[in-house]
Write an enzyme that holds these catalytic residues in place. Structure first.
Site, PDB file in Angstrom:
ATOM      1  N   HIS A 236     -15.097   8.224   1.629  1.00 26.92           N
ATOM      2  CA  HIS A 236     -14.434   8.554   0.357  1.00 26.92           C
ATOM      3  C   HIS A 236     -14.927   9.823  -0.375  1.00 26.92           C
ATOM      4  O   HIS A 236     -14.188  10.798  -0.497  1.00 26.92           O
ATOM      5  CB  HIS A 236     -14.575   7.397  -0.618  1.00 26.92           C
ATOM      6  CG  HIS A 236     -14.073   6.089  -0.123  1.00 26.92           C
ATOM      7  ND1 HIS A 236     -12.740   5.783  -0.043  1.00 26.92           N
ATOM      8  CD2 HIS A 236     -14.727   4.990   0.312  1.00 26.92           C
ATOM      9  CE1 HIS A 236     -12.588   4.550   0.407  1.00 26.92           C
ATOM     10  NE2 HIS A 236     -13.778   4.050   0.629  1.00 26.92           N
TER      11      HIS A 236
HETATM   12  C1  BDR Z   1     -15.714   4.777  -4.312  1.00 18.80           C
HETATM   13  O1  BDR Z   1     -16.442   3.634  -4.742  1.00 18.80           O
HETATM   14  C2  BDR Z   1     -17.779   3.706  -4.296  1.00 18.80           C
HETATM   15  O2  BDR Z   1     -18.120   2.525  -3.645  1.00 18.80           O
HETATM   16  C3  BDR Z   1     -17.890   4.903  -3.404  1.00 18.80           C
HETATM   17  O3  BDR Z   1     -19.139   5.559  -3.561  1.00 18.80           O
HETATM   18  C4  BDR Z   1     -16.749   5.771  -3.832  1.00 18.80           C
HETATM   19  O4  BDR Z   1     -17.117   6.623  -4.888  1.00 18.80           O
HETATM   20  C5  BDR Z   1     -14.691   4.348  -3.283  1.00 18.80           C
HETATM   21  O5  BDR Z   1     -13.754   3.463  -3.844  1.00 18.80           O
END
Ligand code: BDR
Ligand code: CA
Length: 312
Positions: A236
């Site tokens: 992500h």
């Molecule tokens: C986002 O949520 C967190 O768990 C990750 O670091 C990322 O920023 C993904 O949904």
């Protein structure tokens, strides 16, 4: 050279974003890394930022931000990131200087002092950024854009409708999306397509120090991804930094995006107005496509740059 501030809650994928920014420090001048409670409580994500920055021998200033969302209690992401917020590797020692314990003021001072506009890379809940824009609205003119990981048009991960970063602090997200600052949104539409597959992860194992650390982080993170039903590991937060360096790997559409803060089933939803004639002027470039293979290649090459640097 583009000046950036990375506001984060490390987090495995936050770590990948920090490492990639560091690898390309000839193109991205990271003025500071700031932390915010999110994937884990503030002390833990700050310790994780210290671990990563000291491991890669960086000297980016580190500032500590808000522990809790604006209104509601914090909701952490242990299921994806573990007890420490960045489970997997053992960091033997880390001793990284904290430059400020007031990240909001620190960001303000950096942005005000900068001759060029600054890009904010926001990869955790938007608490610090909302406070920055509300407390010091004059900085808006000096922000190039906010490139954030969050949301998703018509999809969620924390709930069926809400992505984690927005879900944790929807009130902050609402302030940011309605601030008038240009936003690039790397949401789930694109970040869930930015997958690293097991065979690609395995190739990192016997390379240099940065690749090896990434392999170790992904041993934990990919197990969590599988539990969520994914074939590989969605990287992500990395999408934000790669977008700044290689926008050609992405496609996007401009929408007006606002945040749902009330709904029983939709709190934290990013609502994109897709109508041909929307009510409001589009405020957000929503990334919708990524060239996955090229994206992973770029990440692997970025880690190789760090591997070389860490040999010295
Ligand atoms: C986002 O949520 C967190 O768990 C990750 O670091 C990322 O920023 C993904 O949904
Ligand atoms: Ca994050």
């Amino acid at each position: 050279m583009r000046k950036i501030i990375i506001d984060c809650d490390p987090g495995h994928d936050d770590a990948f974003a920090i490492m990639t920014a560091s690898a390309h420090r000839d193109k991205l001048d990271t003025l500071a890394v700031t932390t915010v409670g999110g994937n884990q409580v503030l002390d833990k994500v700050t310790a994780n930022a210290q671990k990563i920055l000291s491991y890669i021998k960086e000297d980016m200033p580190l500032a500590v931000g808000q522990a809790t969302p604006l209104i509601k209690p914090i909701h952490t992401g242990e299921d994806a990131h573990g007890e420490s917020g960045m489970d997997g590797p053992n960091f033997h020692e880390y001793n990284y200087k904290i430059s400020s314990t007031n990240a909001v003021k620190y960001m303000h001072d950096l942005i005000s002092a900068s001759e060029e506009k600054v890009t904010i890379v926001a990869i955790g809940p938007l608490t610090n950024i909302a406070l920055l824009l509300r407390t010091f609205p004059e900085v808006k003119d000096k922000i190039e854009e906010i490139c954030l990981m969050g949301g998703g048009v018509d999809r969620g991960n924390r709930t069926p409708t809400a992505e984690f970063n927005i879900y944790v602090d929807p009130e902050a997200a609402k302030i940011v999306f309605n601030s008038g600052v240009e936003i690039v949104m790397a949401g789930l539409d694109v970040t869930e397509a930015a997958m690293m597959m097991d065979d690609e992860i395995e190739l990192l194992k016997n390379k240099g120090k940065a690749s090896r650390l990434t392999w170790e982080l992904l041993q934990f993170y990919s197990k969590a991804s599988k539990r969520f039903g994914f074939e590989g590991s969605a990287l992500h937060d990395l999408c934000t930094i790669v977008y700044l360096l290689r926008p050609d790997l992405f496609k996007g559409v401009k929408y007006h995006v606002d945040i749902e803060t009330y709904g029983e089933l939709t709190r934290g939803m990013t609502v994109g107005d897709k109508r041909p004639v929307p009510d409001k002027t589009p405020n957000t470039l929503v990334l919708t496509e990524v060239q996955r293979v090229e994206f992973i290649k770029f990440f692997v090459e970025s880690l190789e740059i760090l591997d070389e640097r860490l040999k010295q």
